[in-house]
Structures are given as C-alpha cells and as structure tokens.
Design an enzyme around this catalytic site. Structure first.
Site, PDB file in Angstrom:
ATOM      1  N   TYR A  67     -14.541 -11.849  -0.785  1.00  0.00           N
ATOM      2  CA  TYR A  67     -15.503 -10.394  -0.013  1.00  0.00           C
ATOM      3  C   TYR A  67     -16.707 -10.962  -1.282  1.00  0.00           C
ATOM      4  CZ  TYR A  67     -11.993  -7.493   1.904  1.00  0.00           C
ATOM      5  OH  TYR A  67     -11.162  -7.220   2.481  1.00  0.00           O
ATOM      6  N   ASP A 113      -6.829  -2.207  -7.138  1.00  0.00           N
ATOM      7  CA  ASP A 113      -7.062  -3.128  -5.616  1.00  0.00           C
ATOM      8  C   ASP A 113      -7.413  -4.737  -6.028  1.00  0.00           C
ATOM      9  OD1 ASP A 113      -8.484  -1.695  -3.320  1.00  0.00           O
ATOM     10  OD2 ASP A 113      -9.285  -3.893  -4.382  1.00  0.00           O
ATOM     11  N   ARG A 160      -6.829  12.579  -4.833  1.00  0.00           N
ATOM     12  CA  ARG A 160      -7.900  11.935  -4.437  1.00  0.00           C
ATOM     13  C   ARG A 160      -9.023  12.904  -4.647  1.00  0.00           C
ATOM     14  NH1 ARG A 160     -10.677   9.354  -3.896  1.00  0.00           N
ATOM     15  NH2 ARG A 160     -10.780   7.981  -2.164  1.00  0.00           N
ATOM     16  N   ARG A 206       0.975  -0.927   0.165  1.00  0.00           N
ATOM     17  CA  ARG A 206       0.276   0.355   0.040  1.00  0.00           C
ATOM     18  C   ARG A 206       0.886   1.313   0.014  1.00  0.00           C
ATOM     19  NH1 ARG A 206      -5.565  -0.353   1.622  1.00  0.00           N
ATOM     20  NH2 ARG A 206      -6.618  -2.475   1.025  1.00  0.00           N
ATOM     21  N   ARG A 234      -3.063   7.192   1.541  1.00  0.00           N
ATOM     22  CA  ARG A 234      -3.137   7.749   1.667  1.00  0.00           C
ATOM     23  C   ARG A 234      -2.171   9.037   2.865  1.00  0.00           C
ATOM     24  NH1 ARG A 234      -8.855   4.884   3.426  1.00  0.00           N
ATOM     25  NH2 ARG A 234      -7.075   3.549   3.476  1.00  0.00           N
TER      26      ARG A 234
HETATM   27  O1  CP3 Z   1       0.335  -1.182  -2.545  1.00  0.00           O
HETATM   28  C1  CP3 Z   1      -0.216  -0.919  -3.380  1.00  0.00           C
HETATM   29  O2  CP3 Z   1       0.074   0.297  -3.231  1.00  0.00           O
HETATM   30  C2  CP3 Z   1      -1.026  -0.903  -4.748  1.00  0.00           C
HETATM   31  C3  CP3 Z   1      -2.194  -0.976  -3.745  1.00  0.00           C
HETATM   32  C4  CP3 Z   1      -3.280  -1.033  -2.936  1.00  0.00           C
HETATM   33  C5  CP3 Z   1      -4.392  -1.430  -3.036  1.00  0.00           C
HETATM   34  N1  CP3 Z   1      -5.451  -2.073  -2.440  1.00  0.00           N
HETATM   35  C6  CP3 Z   1      -5.002   0.386  -3.260  1.00  0.00           C
HETATM   36  C7  CP3 Z   1      -6.115   0.496  -2.371  1.00  0.00           C
HETATM   37  C8  CP3 Z   1      -3.685  -3.218  -3.153  1.00  0.00           C
HETATM   38  C9  CP3 Z   1      -2.322  -4.235  -3.553  1.00  0.00           C
HETATM   39  C10 CP3 Z   1      -4.346  -2.995  -2.734  1.00  0.00           C
HETATM   40  C11 CP3 Z   1      -5.236  -4.979  -2.209  1.00  0.00           C
HETATM   41  C12 CP3 Z   1      -6.632  -5.350  -1.006  1.00  0.00           C
HETATM   42  N2  CP3 Z   1      -7.355  -4.128  -1.898  1.00  0.00           N
HETATM   43  C13 CP3 Z   1      -6.528  -5.925  -0.468  1.00  0.00           C
HETATM   44  C14 CP3 Z   1      -4.713  -6.987   0.260  1.00  0.00           C
HETATM   45  C15 CP3 Z   1      -4.142  -6.365   0.559  1.00  0.00           C
HETATM   46  C16 CP3 Z   1      -4.872  -5.863   2.216  1.00  0.00           C
HETATM   47  O3  CP3 Z   1      -4.117  -4.712   2.252  1.00  0.00           O
HETATM   48  O4  CP3 Z   1      -4.864  -6.430   2.659  1.00  0.00           O
HETATM   49  C17 CP3 Z   1      -7.756  -5.707   0.688  1.00  0.00           C
HETATM   50  C18 CP3 Z   1      -7.840  -6.689   1.064  1.00  0.00           C
HETATM   51  C19 CP3 Z   1      -8.244  -4.938  -0.962  1.00  0.00           C
HETATM   52  C20 CP3 Z   1      -9.276  -4.465  -0.424  1.00  0.00           C
HETATM   53  C21 CP3 Z   1      -9.941  -3.266  -0.016  1.00  0.00           C
HETATM   54  N3  CP3 Z   1      -9.186  -2.670  -0.486  1.00  0.00           N
HETATM   55  C22 CP3 Z   1     -10.289  -2.376   1.438  1.00  0.00           C
HETATM   56  C23 CP3 Z   1     -10.208  -3.555   2.427  1.00  0.00           C
HETATM   57  C24 CP3 Z   1      -9.999  -1.103   0.923  1.00  0.00           C
HETATM   58  C25 CP3 Z   1     -10.601   0.121   2.251  1.00  0.00           C
HETATM   59  C26 CP3 Z   1      -9.962  -0.132   3.523  1.00  0.00           C
HETATM   60  C27 CP3 Z   1      -8.911   0.894   3.290  1.00  0.00           C
HETATM   61  O5  CP3 Z   1      -7.300   1.262   3.194  1.00  0.00           O
HETATM   62  O6  CP3 Z   1      -9.305   2.246   3.004  1.00  0.00           O
HETATM   63  C28 CP3 Z   1      -9.934  -0.987  -0.339  1.00  0.00           C
HETATM   64  C29 CP3 Z   1      -9.109   0.587  -0.651  1.00  0.00           C
HETATM   65  C30 CP3 Z   1      -8.309   0.370  -1.074  1.00  0.00           C
HETATM   66  N4  CP3 Z   1      -7.247  -0.146  -1.830  1.00  0.00           N
HETATM   67  C31 CP3 Z   1      -7.849   1.931  -0.775  1.00  0.00           C
HETATM   68  C32 CP3 Z   1      -6.078   2.124  -1.481  1.00  0.00           C
HETATM   69  C33 CP3 Z   1      -4.639   2.955  -1.281  1.00  0.00           C
HETATM   70  C34 CP3 Z   1      -7.324   3.072  -0.236  1.00  0.00           C
HETATM   71  C35 CP3 Z   1      -9.067   3.992  -0.951  1.00  0.00           C
HETATM   72  C36 CP3 Z   1      -8.507   5.719  -0.563  1.00  0.00           C
HETATM   73  O7  CP3 Z   1      -7.897   6.026  -1.636  1.00  0.00           O
HETATM   74  O8  CP3 Z   1      -9.270   6.118   0.216  1.00  0.00           O
END
Ligand code: CP3
Length: 354
Positions: A157, A81, A45, A32, A36
C-alpha cells in the site's frame, strides 16, 4: 463433560486454541466482523466517516462491540485499519468508498527516509484507548485482539498507493532498488513492533498480522524479502501474547510461512486444514477457513461446510474463522449460523481427556 471444561471462558478457550491444545469446542470469530453487513454498523457509518470511527474511541468501541453483542463471537477485534499505521508513519491517508488511497506513495529512497518511527501512545493514542475501553466493557473473560499489517502487505500500500492488481509498482521497486526496498521493510518492521507492543500493553490478548498480498510473491522473493521482515516482528512480540499470521492465496508459500514463528497460521479456503496441520506439525495452531462467499449459500450448506472444516482438525489447536473478511451484503442470519454451528459443535473426546 467435566466441570473444568464447562467453565472455560472465551479467553481461556481462545488462548488454549492458540497454544495448540485440545478443546471441548473451538472459539469462533470472523475477520472484518464489524462491518457493512451489520445494519447497526451501516447506521453509524451514515453519520460518521470511516477514519473518524477509527480515531474516535467511543465510536471504535461501539462498532467493535457490535458483532459481540449481536452474534456472540468468541473474540473482539478492535476496529481500525492496517493503513492507520501508514498514516502514523507520515503518509497521508484517504479511505473513501473506492477503497484506500495514499496520495503520496513511497517510491524512492528519499521518501523511505522520511518515514517516521512513531510513538504509538501519541500518534495512535485513539487505538490504545479503544483497546483499553473494549477490555473494560467486555470484561477480562473475552479476548480482545489487536492487529497490524505484515510488513510486505503494508509496503504494497505504501508504494502502490492503493489496491492494484498484480502490484506492479511495488514489485518494480523491489526488483530495481532492492536496498531501498529493504530499508522500507526495515522501517516498517521497527514501527510495527512498537505499535503491536503498545496494543498488547493496552490489553490485547493476542495480535494478528495481516499479509493479504503475500500470495502475489513468488516463493524465492517471499523467502528473501517478506519472510525475514515478518519473522523479525513476530520474534519481537511473541511470548507476551500469541501471534496469529494471516496469509491469503499462499499455498505456494506455506513451507516458508510455517517458518514465520507465529503461534497460529490463519489461512484461506484454498488450503485443507488437515493437510496443513500434517505439514506444519502440532506446535502451530491453525485459524480458518470458510470461504466468506459460502455465507451467501443456503443455511444447510453453511452448516455442512462449517462442520466439514471443524472435522479436519478435530477441535485441536483450531480457531474457527473465515478465510478472508466477511463480505458486505452477507445476510446477518447466515453469519449467525456460522458462529452458532461452530460453537455448538462439541468435541466430547477432547472434553473427557481433560
Ligand atoms: O476485522 C475487523 O472487524 C477489524 C477491522 C478491520 C478493517 N480493516 C476495517 C475496515 C481490519 C482488521 C482491517 C484490515 C485490513 N484493511 C486489511 C487486511 C485484511 C484484509 O481484508 O485483507 C486490508 C488489506 C485493509 C485495507 C483496506 N481497508 C481496504 C482494501 C479497504 C477497502 C475495501 C473494503 O472492504 O471496503 C478498507 C476499508 C475498511 N477497513 C472497511 C472496514 C470495515 C470498509 C470501510 C467502510 O465502512 O466503508
């Protein structure tokens, strides 16, 4: 240090780590890492919705590049994602401020049968294009990482519809309709193989599978359902590029996780890397595993803890990373301290061995 090791570029370093080799220094990146905690990410964003960023190659490339430009990480993960694949398989997806939501979850064999094996170059053309552009922008010397969910985590999911403590709906589906659940995993596996192969063809130097929720399973259920599915994905793509398998809260599963076929196991902070290495042997490299919450600690504590992790493997077959995604609100200077501490830690004995 010999001249050969000094001239190793980021991609060579990364691939050597994946192959379990001794390194003059370890490569380091953060899960990640585009997110943010970065002001430039928040700024972008504020103007564009999350899914819009994922689906617009210009924007996805920009945010993927942000942590590389600002922190000098050793690998660039494409911004996307894991749930993009669920949408491509036919499930409507919303990703709002409260996390992901799939308003039409899969809870019957009928619903499973409606899932599509999509064409990744069509349905997720934006992702392949983003990967190609990142490779062009960053150059051949920087590894670009593709990724997908591991089948079990994607099924969580798809069935649950959202992150839901204990995942009761997916588990009850698995226990009451094991045949339908297997069919769901089968469809996810088939789609994931094509999806990862397309990312590799677009230029991904390695791919990571995220099994964030495997720790929810008891060992026998992991063996019976989650493991065969992830093995099938890995065996289909492995060999082209290294496969990294991330599991969270999986201490009780590690004997099985070691059978996944992955080149690299990525684990959280609940695991001691030296002990894991002793258990899985030299053929499997390891990635991790600083607790992302440590990045809220004083700088000296971050340095000490990071060095402690580096010492566990002595720079052999190790990719330094966090144990889970970086948390929003993490001070950028603390993320920088983590990256720099990793990159400056030299394993002189490994360099001389070359
Ligand atoms: O690693 C990276 O920088 C690449 C981007 C990436 C995102 N999600 C961007 C993201 C990757 C590799 C993921 C994988 C992901 N997504 C997982 C597996 C890894 C982990 O974190 O356990 C899971 C479970 C998800 C599902 C997901 N997406 C959730 C549960 C959420 C909400 C939680 C949160 O952090 O807000 C997201 C949203 C998400 N995916 C964000 C980002 C940067 C935040 C969204 C925003 O910018 O508001």
């Amino acid at each position: 240090m010999s001249t050969t090791t000094v001239s190793l570029n980021r991609k060579e370093l990364f691939l050597r780590a994946c192959h379990g080799e001794a390194l003059p220094r370890v490569p380091v990146w953060m899960m990640r890492q585009a997110g943010r905690y970065l002001p430039e990410y928040r700024e972008l964003r504020a103007k564009h919705a999350f899914l819009e960023v994922c689906k617009t190659p210009d924007l996805a490339v920009e945010v993927s590049m942000q942590p590389f430009r600002r922190l000098g990480v050793d690998a660039i993960i494409v911004f996307s994602d894991i749930l993009i694949q669920a949408e491509a398989m036919g499930l409507p997806l919303e990703l709002g401020d409260t996390g992901p939501n799939l308003p039409e979850p899969v809870r019957s064999l009928d619903a499973v049968k409606k899932l599509r094996n999509f064409d990744p170059e069509k349905e997720t053309a934006f992702l392949m294009e983003a990967i190609r552009r990142i490779v062009r922008t960053a150059g051949q010397e920087v590894p670009v990482l593709g990724f997908a969910a591991a089948p079990w985590t994607l099924s969580c999911y798809m069935v649950e519809g959202r992150t839901n403590e204990g995942f009761p709906t997916v588990k009850s589906f698995l226990y009451s309709e094991p045949t339908s659940f297997r069919e769901l995993l089968h469809r996810i596996v088939q789609a994931t193989i094509g999806y990862l192969k397309a990312q590799i063809a677009a230029g991904a130097a390695a791919v990571q599978l995220f099994d964030t929720w495997c720790g929810e399973l008891a060992l026998p259920d992991y063996w019976e359902f989650a493991l065969p599915a992830v093995q099938e994905v890995i065996s289909a793509v492995r060999g082209k590029v290294p496969v990294i398998y991330y599991t969270k809260a999986s201490r009780h599963l590690l004997s099985a996780v070691a059978e996944s076929g992955a080149d690299v196991l990525s684990c959280d902070w609940r695991v001691n890397l030296a002990e894991l290495h002793a258990a899985v042997g030299p053929k499997i490299a390891l990635q991790g595993n600083l607790d992302p919450a440590v990045l809220f600690a004083p700088q000296e504590y971050i340095r000490e803890t990071t060095r402690g992790i580096l010492g566990q493997l002595g720079g052999v077959g190790h990719i330094l990373n966090l144990g889970h995604g970086i948390l929003p609100g993490t001070p950028v200077e603390n993320a920088q301290t983590f990256i720099t501490t990793g990159q400056q830690f030299s394993f002189a004995e490994n360099a001389e061995a070359k």
